[in-house]
Design a protein around this motif. Structure first.
Motif, PDB file in Angstrom:
ATOM      1  N   ALA A  10      25.240  -0.222 -13.766  1.00 16.58           N
ATOM      2  CA  ALA A  10      26.024  -0.879 -14.801  1.00 16.58           C
ATOM      3  C   ALA A  10      25.155  -1.974 -15.413  1.00 16.58           C
ATOM      4  CB  ALA A  10      27.293  -1.487 -14.208  1.00 16.58           C
ATOM      5  N   VAL A  11      24.929  -1.891 -16.707  1.00 19.57           N
ATOM      6  CA  VAL A  11      24.090  -2.860 -17.414  1.00 19.57           C
ATOM      7  C   VAL A  11      25.002  -3.805 -18.197  1.00 19.57           C
ATOM      8  CG1 VAL A  11      22.239  -3.179 -19.096  1.00 19.57           C
ATOM      9  CG2 VAL A  11      22.249  -1.160 -17.610  1.00 19.57           C
ATOM     10  N   LEU A  12      24.972  -5.082 -17.839  1.00 17.96           N
ATOM     11  CA  LEU A  12      25.812  -6.095 -18.473  1.00 17.96           C
ATOM     12  C   LEU A  12      24.914  -7.140 -19.125  1.00 17.96           C
ATOM     13  CD1 LEU A  12      28.442  -6.552 -15.610  1.00 17.96           C
ATOM     14  CD2 LEU A  12      28.430  -4.887 -17.479  1.00 17.96           C
ATOM     15  N   ILE A  13      25.056  -7.318 -20.437  1.00 16.87           N
ATOM     16  CA  ILE A  13      24.154  -8.176 -21.210  1.00 16.87           C
ATOM     17  C   ILE A  13      24.897  -9.381 -21.767  1.00 16.87           C
ATOM     18  CG2 ILE A  13      22.541  -8.267 -23.152  1.00 16.87           C
ATOM     19  CD1 ILE A  13      22.352  -5.187 -22.954  1.00 16.87           C
ATOM     20  N   GLY A  96      24.196   0.061  -8.338  1.00 21.86           N
ATOM     21  CA  GLY A  96      23.481  -1.152  -8.717  1.00 21.86           C
ATOM     22  C   GLY A  96      23.964  -1.728 -10.027  1.00 21.86           C
ATOM     23  N   PHE A  97      23.626  -3.002 -10.239  1.00 26.05           N
ATOM     24  CA  PHE A  97      23.981  -3.710 -11.463  1.00 26.05           C
ATOM     25  C   PHE A  97      22.733  -4.323 -12.079  1.00 26.05           C
ATOM     26  CE2 PHE A  97      28.107  -3.250  -9.735  1.00 26.05           C
ATOM     27  CZ  PHE A  97      29.039  -3.508 -10.737  1.00 26.05           C
ATOM     28  N   CYS A  98      22.665  -4.301 -13.404  1.00 23.00           N
ATOM     29  CA  CYS A  98      21.609  -4.982 -14.140  1.00 23.00           C
ATOM     30  C   CYS A  98      22.274  -6.130 -14.913  1.00 23.00           C
ATOM     31  CB  CYS A  98      20.915  -4.036 -15.110  1.00 23.00           C
ATOM     32  SG  CYS A  98      20.129  -2.623 -14.317  1.00 23.00           S
ATOM     33  N   ILE A  99      21.963  -7.351 -14.534  1.00 22.78           N
ATOM     34  CA  ILE A  99      22.543  -8.519 -15.177  1.00 22.78           C
ATOM     35  C   ILE A  99      21.479  -9.122 -16.090  1.00 22.78           C
ATOM     36  CG2 ILE A  99      23.622 -10.771 -14.840  1.00 22.78           C
ATOM     37  CD1 ILE A  99      24.466  -9.820 -12.064  1.00 22.78           C
ATOM     38  N   VAL A 100      21.751  -9.117 -17.373  1.00 25.79           N
ATOM     39  CA  VAL A 100      20.767  -9.559 -18.362  1.00 25.79           C
ATOM     40  C   VAL A 100      21.189 -10.905 -18.924  1.00 25.79           C
ATOM     41  CG1 VAL A 100      19.453  -8.900 -20.405  1.00 25.79           C
ATOM     42  CG2 VAL A 100      20.424  -7.124 -18.927  1.00 25.79           C
ATOM     43  N   SER A 101      20.556 -11.961 -18.429  1.00 28.03           N
ATOM     44  CA  SER A 101      20.872 -13.319 -18.872  1.00 28.03           C
ATOM     45  C   SER A 101      19.876 -14.283 -18.251  1.00 28.03           C
ATOM     46  CB  SER A 101      22.296 -13.708 -18.451  1.00 28.03           C
ATOM     47  OG  SER A 101      22.602 -15.032 -18.850  1.00 28.03           O
ATOM     48  N   SER A 102      19.737 -15.447 -18.870  1.00 33.44           N
ATOM     49  CA  SER A 102      18.891 -16.505 -18.307  1.00 33.44           C
ATOM     50  C   SER A 102      19.752 -17.647 -17.783  1.00 33.44           C
ATOM     51  CB  SER A 102      17.929 -17.037 -19.378  1.00 33.44           C
ATOM     52  OG  SER A 102      17.131 -15.996 -19.902  1.00 33.44           O
ATOM     53  N   ILE A 113      27.669  -9.274  -5.366  1.00 38.40           N
ATOM     54  CA  ILE A 113      27.395  -7.838  -5.507  1.00 38.40           C
ATOM     55  C   ILE A 113      26.478  -7.353  -4.382  1.00 38.40           C
ATOM     56  CG2 ILE A 113      26.290  -6.085  -6.956  1.00 38.40           C
ATOM     57  CD1 ILE A 113      27.210  -7.721  -9.399  1.00 38.40           C
ATOM     58  N   ARG A 114      25.485  -8.155  -4.064  1.00 36.53           N
ATOM     59  CA  ARG A 114      24.564  -7.776  -2.977  1.00 36.53           C
ATOM     60  C   ARG A 114      25.272  -7.747  -1.625  1.00 36.53           C
ATOM     61  NH1 ARG A 114      19.121 -11.115  -3.102  1.00 36.53           N
ATOM     62  NH2 ARG A 114      18.554  -9.545  -1.550  1.00 36.53           N
ATOM     63  N   GLU A 115      26.250  -8.627  -1.446  1.00 37.86           N
ATOM     64  CA  GLU A 115      27.019  -8.637  -0.200  1.00 37.86           C
ATOM     65  C   GLU A 115      27.766  -7.318  -0.005  1.00 37.86           C
ATOM     66  OE1 GLU A 115      29.607 -11.981  -0.362  1.00 37.86           O
ATOM     67  OE2 GLU A 115      28.005 -13.451  -0.087  1.00 37.86           O
ATOM     68  N   LEU A 118      25.156  -3.362  -2.798  1.00 40.16           N
ATOM     69  CA  LEU A 118      24.588  -2.806  -4.022  1.00 40.16           C
ATOM     70  C   LEU A 118      23.340  -3.578  -4.422  1.00 40.16           C
ATOM     71  CD1 LEU A 118      27.566  -1.773  -3.988  1.00 40.16           C
ATOM     72  CD2 LEU A 118      27.432  -1.729  -6.479  1.00 40.16           C
ATOM     73  N   THR A 119      22.501  -2.943  -5.214  1.00 41.44           N
ATOM     74  CA  THR A 119      21.263  -3.569  -5.679  1.00 41.44           C
ATOM     75  C   THR A 119      21.509  -4.303  -6.990  1.00 41.44           C
ATOM     76  OG1 THR A 119      19.987  -1.774  -4.682  1.00 41.44           O
ATOM     77  CG2 THR A 119      18.853  -3.144  -6.301  1.00 41.44           C
ATOM     78  N   VAL A 120      20.931  -5.486  -7.105  1.00 44.28           N
ATOM     79  CA  VAL A 120      21.063  -6.279  -8.329  1.00 44.28           C
ATOM     80  C   VAL A 120      19.691  -6.468  -8.963  1.00 44.28           C
ATOM     81  CG1 VAL A 120      21.739  -8.478  -9.340  1.00 44.28           C
ATOM     82  CG2 VAL A 120      23.077  -7.507  -7.473  1.00 44.28           C
ATOM     83  N   TYR A 121      19.569  -6.015 -10.217  1.00 48.78           N
ATOM     84  CA  TYR A 121      18.355  -6.224 -10.999  1.00 48.78           C
ATOM     85  C   TYR A 121      18.671  -7.289 -12.049  1.00 48.78           C
ATOM     86  CZ  TYR A 121      17.263  -1.657  -8.993  1.00 48.78           C
ATOM     87  OH  TYR A 121      17.058  -0.614  -8.118  1.00 48.78           O
ATOM     88  N   GLY A 122      17.925  -8.374 -12.024  1.00 44.35           N
ATOM     89  CA  GLY A 122      18.136  -9.433 -12.996  1.00 44.35           C
ATOM     90  C   GLY A 122      17.079  -9.366 -14.087  1.00 44.35           C
TER      91      GLY A 122
END
Length: 247
Positions: A10-13, A96-102, A113-115, A118-122
């Motif tokens: 899931a890609v969340l921007i 996994g999740f892709c969280i796109v933010s600074s 999410i990691r708990e 699942l894998t988290v890609y920032g």
């Protein structure tokens, strides 16, 4: 032949903290880790501030999620992303999740999410606060994605001297090789890469101007290399060893 990644992502921007110039490089990077089954971007689309994003949403099939800024100075976009992320997490359909933010506001979300296993890609700019970076399994700086798109703009490679002066980098590389090595001091390159990722989520050889980990290690002149033929002779593997272990 490369094996296709089948993990559902899931890609969340966060549109308020991300530039549209990265989108092509971002999705290409995401494809390395799995399939983006959900692509959502959050912001107040009634304003002109997100005009650049509006031009690329249809092309890349990204679903815009409207979030009005009800209170001045408060980021309603973050809350909407967090709520949606938890809803998606509870479906059990993603690996996994892709969280796109600074924005550091997503630190707790990444940890939660990691708990759940699942894998988290920032993904964020180099100004991203350390706690959010560390909360992810892997963090990719978006400056690298911008450079990748512009072939006429060379990526500035760090020289051997510059790499050796980076004591944190040298310590990270040596520790990873040591942790991955056998009794003779040799470590499989792929295993070393995995060890580095566990120690430093934001590590990426591209941050130093190198495409692959092996190229970066070789550029430091701190390691020996050994290419070995495996099994039936059809495949090869690269092993590395700290030169201090020689002899």
């Amino acid at each position: 032949m490369a094996v296709e990644k089948t993990e559902r992502l899931a890609v969340l921007i966060d549109a308020d903290n991300t530039q549209p110039a990265i989108i092509e490089g971002l999705l290409a990077e995401v494809a390395k880790y799995g399939t983006a089954n959900v692509k959502r971007i959050y912001g107040d689309w009634t304003t002109t501030a997100l005009r650049g994003w509006k031009e690329v949403l249809l092309e890349f099939s990204i679903q815009p999620i409207q979030q009005f800024g009800y209170t001045k100075g408060k980021n309603a976009t973050d809350s909407a992303m967090i709520i949606d992320a938890m809803d998606l997490l509870y479906t059990g359909k993603f690996q996994g999740f892709c969280i796109v933010s600074s924005d550091s506001d997503f630190t707790k979300l990444a940890s939660r999410i990691r708990e759940s296993g699942l894998t988290v890609y920032g993904f964020g700019e180099k100004k991203t606060p350390g706690p959010f970076v560390s909360a992810c399994d892997k963090f990719i700086y978006t400056e690298v994605l911008r450079l990748k798109l512009n072939e006429n703009e060379p990526i500035a490679r760090k020289s051997m001297a510059e790499l050796k002066q980076d004591t944190r980098l040298v310590r990270l590389l040596r520790n990873a090789v040591e942790a991955s090595s056998d009794e003779s001091g040799w470590a499989h390159l792929a295993t070393t890469g995995g060890n580095i990722a566990k120690q430093s989520p934001e590590f990426d050889p591209r941050n130093y101007g190198y495409i692959r980990l092996g190229e970066l290690l070789e550029a430091t002149k701190l390691f020996d290399f050994d290419e070995r033929v495996l099994g039936n002779g059809q495949s090869r593997a690269i092993y590395v060893r700290d030169k201090r272990k020689k002899g």
